[in-house]
Design a protein around this motif. Structure first.
Motif, PDB file in Angstrom:
ATOM      1  N   GLY A   3      -9.926   2.536   6.025  1.00  0.00           N
ATOM      2  CA  GLY A   3      -8.980   1.747   6.600  1.00  0.00           C
ATOM      3  C   GLY A   3      -9.109   0.382   6.803  1.00  0.00           C
ATOM      4  N   LEU A   4      -8.405  -0.476   7.710  1.00  0.00           N
ATOM      5  CA  LEU A   4      -8.579  -1.659   8.188  1.00  0.00           C
ATOM      6  C   LEU A   4      -9.562  -1.550   9.401  1.00  0.00           C
ATOM      7  CD1 LEU A   4      -5.051  -2.882   7.634  1.00  0.00           C
ATOM      8  CD2 LEU A   4      -7.015  -4.477   6.849  1.00  0.00           C
TER       9      LEU A   4
ATOM     10  N   PHE B 167      -8.686  -9.441   5.147  1.00  0.00           N
ATOM     11  CA  PHE B 167      -7.347  -9.761   5.438  1.00  0.00           C
ATOM     12  C   PHE B 167      -7.210 -10.421   6.946  1.00  0.00           C
ATOM     13  CE2 PHE B 167      -4.720  -7.833   2.298  1.00  0.00           C
ATOM     14  CZ  PHE B 167      -5.364  -6.577   2.022  1.00  0.00           C
TER      15      PHE B 167
ATOM     16  N   PHE C 131       0.195 -10.363   7.765  1.00  0.00           N
ATOM     17  CA  PHE C 131      -0.997 -10.459   7.219  1.00  0.00           C
ATOM     18  C   PHE C 131      -0.864 -11.510   6.194  1.00  0.00           C
ATOM     19  CE2 PHE C 131      -3.874  -6.963   8.526  1.00  0.00           C
ATOM     20  CZ  PHE C 131      -2.738  -6.333   9.351  1.00  0.00           C
ATOM     21  N   GLY C 132      -2.107 -12.040   5.682  1.00  0.00           N
ATOM     22  CA  GLY C 132      -2.273 -12.935   4.591  1.00  0.00           C
ATOM     23  C   GLY C 132      -2.542 -12.006   3.579  1.00  0.00           C
TER      24      GLY C 132
ATOM     25  N   LYS D 148     -11.699  10.771  13.956  1.00  0.00           N
ATOM     26  CA  LYS D 148     -11.160   9.314  13.953  1.00  0.00           C
ATOM     27  C   LYS D 148     -10.035   9.020  14.921  1.00  0.00           C
ATOM     28  CE  LYS D 148     -12.320   8.900   9.245  1.00  0.00           C
ATOM     29  NZ  LYS D 148     -11.476   8.752   7.542  1.00  0.00           N
TER      30      LYS D 148
ATOM     31  N   PHE E  67       3.350   2.353  15.288  1.00  0.00           N
ATOM     32  CA  PHE E  67       3.981   1.613  13.938  1.00  0.00           C
ATOM     33  C   PHE E  67       3.541   2.445  12.899  1.00  0.00           C
ATOM     34  CE2 PHE E  67       4.463  -1.920  16.888  1.00  0.00           C
ATOM     35  CZ  PHE E  67       3.294  -1.961  17.582  1.00  0.00           C
TER      36      PHE E  67
ATOM     37  N   TYR F 232       3.051   0.835   8.700  1.00  0.00           N
ATOM     38  CA  TYR F 232       2.936  -0.329   8.107  1.00  0.00           C
ATOM     39  C   TYR F 232       3.111   0.226   6.783  1.00  0.00           C
ATOM     40  CZ  TYR F 232       1.858  -3.958  11.445  1.00  0.00           C
ATOM     41  OH  TYR F 232       1.727  -5.146  12.705  1.00  0.00           O
TER      42      TYR F 232
ATOM     43  N   GLN G 201       1.620  -0.744   2.493  1.00  0.00           N
ATOM     44  CA  GLN G 201       0.878  -1.555   1.935  1.00  0.00           C
ATOM     45  C   GLN G 201       1.021  -1.124   0.389  1.00  0.00           C
ATOM     46  OE1 GLN G 201      -3.344  -1.278   2.771  1.00  0.00           O
ATOM     47  NE2 GLN G 201      -3.678  -3.567   1.956  1.00  0.00           N
TER      48      GLN G 201
ATOM     49  N   GLU H 227      -0.799  -7.001   0.821  1.00  0.00           N
ATOM     50  CA  GLU H 227      -1.413  -6.977   2.421  1.00  0.00           C
ATOM     51  C   GLU H 227      -0.426  -5.890   2.858  1.00  0.00           C
ATOM     52  OE1 GLU H 227       0.102  -9.310   0.794  1.00  0.00           O
ATOM     53  OE2 GLU H 227       1.719 -10.619   1.947  1.00  0.00           O
ATOM     54  N   PRO H 228      -0.853  -5.430   4.151  1.00  0.00           N
ATOM     55  CA  PRO H 228      -0.134  -4.613   4.949  1.00  0.00           C
ATOM     56  C   PRO H 228       1.203  -5.194   5.405  1.00  0.00           C
ATOM     57  CG  PRO H 228      -2.281  -4.346   5.656  1.00  0.00           C
ATOM     58  CD  PRO H 228      -2.064  -5.645   4.836  1.00  0.00           C
TER      59      PRO H 228
ATOM     60  N   LEU I  60       0.550   3.138   6.340  1.00  0.00           N
ATOM     61  CA  LEU I  60      -0.451   3.275   7.470  1.00  0.00           C
ATOM     62  C   LEU I  60       0.056   3.565   8.491  1.00  0.00           C
ATOM     63  CD1 LEU I  60      -2.065  -0.338   6.356  1.00  0.00           C
ATOM     64  CD2 LEU I  60      -2.728   1.983   5.398  1.00  0.00           C
TER      65      LEU I  60
ATOM     66  N   LEU J  82      -4.841  -3.625  17.103  1.00  0.00           N
ATOM     67  CA  LEU J  82      -4.408  -2.424  16.429  1.00  0.00           C
ATOM     68  C   LEU J  82      -5.575  -1.554  15.903  1.00  0.00           C
ATOM     69  CD1 LEU J  82      -1.306  -4.003  15.100  1.00  0.00           C
ATOM     70  CD2 LEU J  82      -1.473  -3.100  17.146  1.00  0.00           C
TER      71      LEU J  82
ATOM     72  N   PHE K  21      -5.902   1.091  12.817  1.00  0.00           N
ATOM     73  CA  PHE K  21      -5.404   1.738  11.497  1.00  0.00           C
ATOM     74  C   PHE K  21      -5.633   2.718  11.076  1.00  0.00           C
ATOM     75  CE2 PHE K  21      -2.720  -2.166  10.089  1.00  0.00           C
ATOM     76  CZ  PHE K  21      -2.967  -3.207  11.068  1.00  0.00           C
ATOM     77  N   GLY K  22      -4.789   3.694  10.684  1.00  0.00           N
ATOM     78  CA  GLY K  22      -5.262   4.917   9.941  1.00  0.00           C
ATOM     79  C   GLY K  22      -5.697   4.434   8.369  1.00  0.00           C
ATOM     80  N   THR K  23      -6.084   5.304   7.786  1.00  0.00           N
ATOM     81  CA  THR K  23      -6.668   5.066   6.329  1.00  0.00           C
ATOM     82  C   THR K  23      -5.521   4.948   5.260  1.00  0.00           C
ATOM     83  OG1 THR K  23      -7.203   7.337   6.101  1.00  0.00           O
ATOM     84  CG2 THR K  23      -9.016   5.769   6.618  1.00  0.00           C
TER      85      THR K  23
END
Lengths: 113, 111
Positions: free
Chosen positions: A42-43, A90, A104-105, B2, B34, B36, B38, B43-44, B87, B99, B101-103
């Motif tokens: 993930g991010l 990112f 995001f970019g 996680k 939220f 998102y 991707q 990008e997300p 996401l 934030l 983020f999940g995977t």
């Protein structure tokens, strides 16, 4: 209105080399962030900034430095690249306060050999 | 454990199908949620926020269950263009605008 832009889009480095990734936003956002995205992870937040001249560590800051000399720019530096830093990076930005949407970019793909 | 967990998928569904994703979070004090989206190698982008009472945006419905600490996303009448990774994103309390983020859950809509 370009939103969030990142330079470069792709880069190959050798272990030990240094480089700087540039993020720019034209939305007058206060907050800016650097993330890395790896498969299955993930991010993950590297560093972030809540305003010009201020930076803070995120979840995975080791091996990276940042600077926010101008409100619209957020730089991410790798002083001595390692293969473990191979990733997609990112940048994101957001308004301060209650608006939490992050923009995001397009990302920078970095390969460290 | 996680902080945010999602089934990675992929979920393969035919066009027109209804599909649902769940996401669980570990921090009971989390305050904002939220989804998102991707696309591959992109990008997300924010799809929608998730409100306590549940909310809908066209074919997309998001729900929050604070007692069980999970959020869900329902997509009705799936389109080919819905193929992406979704996401799940959580904002823990007291973390400014950071934030978690999940995977992601990958969705593939087929003809």
């Amino acid at each position: 209105n370009a939103g969030v832009t990142q330079t470069p889009k792709f880069r190959v480095l050798k272990t030990g080399q240094s480089m700087t990734l540039l993020c720019a936003q034209d939305m007058n956002h206060e907050y800016m962030y650097w993330y890395r995205q790896d498969p299955g992870m993930g991010l993950r937040l590297i560093h972030y900034s809540v305003g010009e001249g201020t930076t803070a560590k995120g979840e995975v800051p080791d091996g990276y430095n940042v600077s926010r000399l101008k409100k619209q720019n957020f730089l991410l530096g790798l002083e001595s690249a390692a293969p473990s830093q191979t990733s997609v990076y990112f940048c994101a930005s957001s308004y301060a306060g209650t608006q939490e949407t992050q923009y995001f970019g397009p990302g920078t793909r970095l390969l460290v050999l | 454990r996680k902080e945010v967990e999602q089934d990675p998928g992929p979920f393969n569904v035919p066009e027109g199908a209804t599909v649902a994703f769940n996401c669980t979070y570990s921090n009971s004090a989390s305050q904002s949620f939220f989804w998102y989206r991707q696309d591959c190698r992109k990008e997300p982008k924010l799809l929608m926020s998730v409100y306590s009472s549940g909310n809908e945006d066209g074919r997309f419905t998001a729900q929050l269950n604070r007692a069980s600490q999970y959020i869900s996303l329902l997509i009705r009448d799936s389109k080919l263009s819905d193929s992406a990774t979704y996401l799940c994103v959580v904002k823990p309390t007291g973390t400014a605008s950071k934030l978690t983020f999940g995977t992601g859950t990958r969705l593939q809509v087929t003809l």
